[in-house]
Design a protein around this motif. Structure first.
Motif, PDB file in Angstrom:
ATOM      1  N   GLY A 167       5.748  -1.425   1.528  1.00  0.00           N
ATOM      2  CA  GLY A 167       5.068  -1.254   0.030  1.00  0.00           C
ATOM      3  C   GLY A 167       3.647  -1.561   0.467  1.00  0.00           C
ATOM      4  N   SER A 168       2.967  -0.559  -0.560  1.00  0.00           N
ATOM      5  CA  SER A 168       1.544  -0.746  -0.692  1.00  0.00           C
ATOM      6  C   SER A 168       0.659  -0.474   0.777  1.00  0.00           C
ATOM      7  CB  SER A 168       1.173  -2.070  -1.435  1.00  0.00           C
ATOM      8  OG  SER A 168       1.844  -2.187  -2.764  1.00  0.00           O
ATOM      9  N   VAL A 169       1.136   0.684   1.408  1.00  0.00           N
ATOM     10  CA  VAL A 169       0.593   0.806   2.705  1.00  0.00           C
ATOM     11  C   VAL A 169      -0.831   1.672   2.670  1.00  0.00           C
ATOM     12  CG1 VAL A 169       0.724   1.774   4.931  1.00  0.00           C
ATOM     13  CG2 VAL A 169       2.798   0.790   3.708  1.00  0.00           C
ATOM     14  N   THR A 170      -2.032   0.970   3.040  1.00  0.00           N
ATOM     15  CA  THR A 170      -3.292   1.708   2.913  1.00  0.00           C
ATOM     16  C   THR A 170      -3.943   1.530   4.402  1.00  0.00           C
ATOM     17  OG1 THR A 170      -4.262  -0.216   2.285  1.00  0.00           O
ATOM     18  CG2 THR A 170      -3.400   1.419   0.544  1.00  0.00           C
ATOM     19  N   ALA A 171      -4.728   2.311   4.636  1.00  0.00           N
ATOM     20  CA  ALA A 171      -5.675   2.218   5.862  1.00  0.00           C
ATOM     21  C   ALA A 171      -7.223   2.426   5.435  1.00  0.00           C
ATOM     22  CB  ALA A 171      -5.226   3.659   6.751  1.00  0.00           C
ATOM     23  N   SER A 172      -7.743   1.513   5.995  1.00  0.00           N
ATOM     24  CA  SER A 172      -9.327   1.380   5.561  1.00  0.00           C
ATOM     25  C   SER A 172      -9.977   1.215   7.017  1.00  0.00           C
ATOM     26  CB  SER A 172      -9.316   0.334   4.673  1.00  0.00           C
ATOM     27  OG  SER A 172      -9.164  -0.886   5.380  1.00  0.00           O
ATOM     28  N   ALA A 173     -11.427   1.383   6.995  1.00  0.00           N
ATOM     29  CA  ALA A 173     -12.324   1.243   8.016  1.00  0.00           C
ATOM     30  C   ALA A 173     -12.480  -0.407   8.164  1.00  0.00           C
ATOM     31  CB  ALA A 173     -13.529   1.942   7.871  1.00  0.00           C
ATOM     32  N   ALA A 174     -12.596  -0.885   9.433  1.00  0.00           N
ATOM     33  CA  ALA A 174     -13.100  -2.368   9.541  1.00  0.00           C
ATOM     34  C   ALA A 174     -14.201  -2.365   8.732  1.00  0.00           C
ATOM     35  CB  ALA A 174     -13.238  -2.481  10.732  1.00  0.00           C
ATOM     36  N   PRO A 175     -14.378  -3.639   7.671  1.00  0.00           N
ATOM     37  CA  PRO A 175     -15.591  -3.763   7.076  1.00  0.00           C
ATOM     38  C   PRO A 175     -16.501  -4.362   7.833  1.00  0.00           C
ATOM     39  CG  PRO A 175     -13.842  -5.741   6.964  1.00  0.00           C
ATOM     40  CD  PRO A 175     -13.165  -4.701   7.765  1.00  0.00           C
ATOM     41  N   GLY A 176     -17.837  -4.171   7.256  1.00  0.00           N
ATOM     42  CA  GLY A 176     -19.092  -4.781   7.893  1.00  0.00           C
ATOM     43  C   GLY A 176     -19.077  -6.208   7.709  1.00  0.00           C
TER      44      GLY A 176
END
Length: 516
Positions: free
Chosen positions: A393-402
């Motif tokens: 569920g609720s699968v998302t991809a994101s860049a590593a935060p700064g």
């Protein structure tokens, strides 16, 4: 000749129908040729941020043909494969992880789309890709459009509200109607209009005028393709045969077909497509050779219209003309659902490697609750899989935060992925496979928990591009401390510079659950 009754010539022997079908399927194609592959590579460089190809800035003009070109180039040959077409188009994403042409079409459909644009979308997009034209919303933004309703009825004159000066729109609308009405028929009134608009030499002109001779190649080819969309019409029908004879007679010594007196790749491509679908093979090799000769070093096809500005149209249609696999009427369609628990739309999952089957188990990821595929934040697809019976569920991809800053020496070339594992036995442990498609193999794994980084490598097994994570409800790897049977895991694979290894990089905190 013009004026021949459709019903007077359309009843042919069943054996003739089977023979025609054999010709259609047996048409040779160049789907895997170097010429097509080079053209496709150039075409993809022209994709815009919205996922479309409207480099000439006429909405709905180039993207539909570019989409059909991408779908055509993905064909294995012989008969049309709608799943392969959908997967190829869905995987064509701006910058590798941005919008696909389907998202661009969604925006166009929400504007709202015009009747002519809807007809082109049905003929060149929804039917070839096996998408439900009555519920079109690949972005899942709530703007569902019924393209069939937008197309509407043909009217008593068969023109769908278009004037004869928009004769090509009438042809495309009639073809779209046959693809979606469930009858297999171009409307009788539209057939009558096409019949009445044919010139005595067998051609059709872009203004639908039956007088004079020497019609337009593009319009003639489109008229033939529309007529052949009708189940009661074959290549033996007089007006189809006359049109095909005209196309053959209009081929130049260069192998080309012309537009406004100049050898033209668009006209050549459409003539090749019509002749190929009709099984008229004699003149195809010379046309193929002409198109190949127009290909530039960068892969695009030169056009007499380049003086107005280079666009994708000639290259898109050249690919279609070279491949020329007949597209059958879709017998089943996919609604591209937006209700999957994994939160990843079907249009995105169909773009995964292996034709939308990221875990390569023989089933499309879009149809499996325990599998999800999506583009990583830095390009390349990621595939998550939990054991059969479980779900994501609720699968998302994101860049590593700064912030917080990544662990010393650690970089996340594939970004982070966040997901829920649902249906876990309370307090139970589950293994999640994360497949990284493309890019280097990675050997460290970190979680971002409560605003701080944790080294999770000891709970990750690495085998090439597959990482198996061991997660425990309310234990190691679970960021959801309150809900039983749900594991929340924001995390990502990393590479750590030699200066920071061995040992745990600084800025990584300990979590007792990682050893508990």
């Amino acid at each position: 000749m013009a004026g021949i009754s459709r019903r007077a010539v359309s009843f042919v022997a069943l054996a003739s129908l089977f023979a025609t079908f054999a010709l259609l399927i047996g048409t040779p194609t160049l789907g895997a040729s170097a010429t097509v592959n080079q053209a496709l590579a150039w075409l993809r460089t022209q994709q815009e941020a919205d996922g479309g190809f409207e480099v000439a800035n006429f909405p709905g003009f180039e993207t539909s043909d570019a989409t059909f070109a991408i779908a055509s180039a993905a064909q294995p040959g012989g008969s049309w494969d709608a799943d392969a077409a959908l997967a190829a188009v869905a995987a064509t994403r701006f910058g590798g992880s941005g919008n696909s042409p389907l998202e661009a079409f969604d925006d166009l459909a929400d504007t709202p789309i015009t009747k002519g644009q809807a007809a082109k979308a049905i003929v060149l997009v929804t039917n070839p890709l096996g998408i439900d034209a009555t519920s079109f919303d690949p972005k899942c933004d709530g703007g569902t459009t019924n393209l069939v309703t937008v197309l509407g009825a043909p009217g008593v004159d068969g023109r769908f509200g278009f004037s004869l000066f928009a004769f090509n729109s009438i042809l495309t609308a009639g073809r779209a109607y046959a693809l979606t009405a469930g009858t297999g028929d171009v409307p009788d009134a539209t057939i009558t209009q096409i019949d009445a608009s044919q010139k005595s030499d067998g051609s059709w002109s872009f203004d639908g005028d039956a007088t004079g001779s020497g019609g337009d190649i593009d319009t003639t080819a489109t008229a033939i393709l529309t007529l052949l969309e009708d189940d009661d019409i074959t290549t033996s029908d007089a007006y189809v045969e006359l049109g095909l004879d005209y196309l053959e007679s209009a081929q130049q010594g260069t192998g080309a077909w012309q537009s406004f007196g100049a050898d033209d790749p668009n006209s050549t491509a459409l003539a090749l497509l019509a002749l190929g679908v009709a099984g008229r093979l004699t003149f195809l090799p010379a046309g193929d050779a002409f198109l190949a000769a127009q290909q530039q070093p960068d892969g695009r096809f030169a056009s007499p219209n380049d003086g107005f500005g280079i666009n994708t149209f000639a290259t898109s249609q050249a690919i279609q003309g070279l491949v020329r696999v007949e597209v059958p009427r879709a017998t089943s369609v996919s609604p591209l659902t937006c209700t999957d628990a994994d939160g990843v739309t079907d249009a995105v999952e169909w773009g995964a490697p292996n034709g939308g089957d990221g875990n390569d188990d023989g089933s499309p990821d879009a149809e499996q609750a325990n599998v999800a595929s999506l583009p990583g934040a830095s390009g390349g697809y990621l595939t998550l899989e939990v054991p059969s019976g479980g779900s994501l569920g609720s699968v998302t991809a994101s860049a590593a935060p700064g912030s917080p800053a990544p662990p010393t020496g650690a970089t996340f070339p594939r970004g982070l992925v966040t997901f829920l594992v649902l249906g876990v036995t309370p307090g139970g442990t589950v293994q999640v496979e994360l497949t990284l498609h493309g890019g280097p193999a990675l050997t460290r794994y970190f979680k971002l928990h409560d605003g701080a980084w944790q080294d999770f490598t000891d709970h990750a097994a690495f085998a090439g591009n597959v990482i198996t994570l061991t997660l425990t409800d309310h234990g190691p790897g679970d960021d959801d401390d309150t809900t039983n049977g749900v594991i929340l895991d924001p995390s990502g694979p990393a590479v750590v510079s030699p200066a920071a290894a061995p040992g745990v990089p600084t800025a990584v905190i300990a979590d007792p659950r990682l050893t508990g």
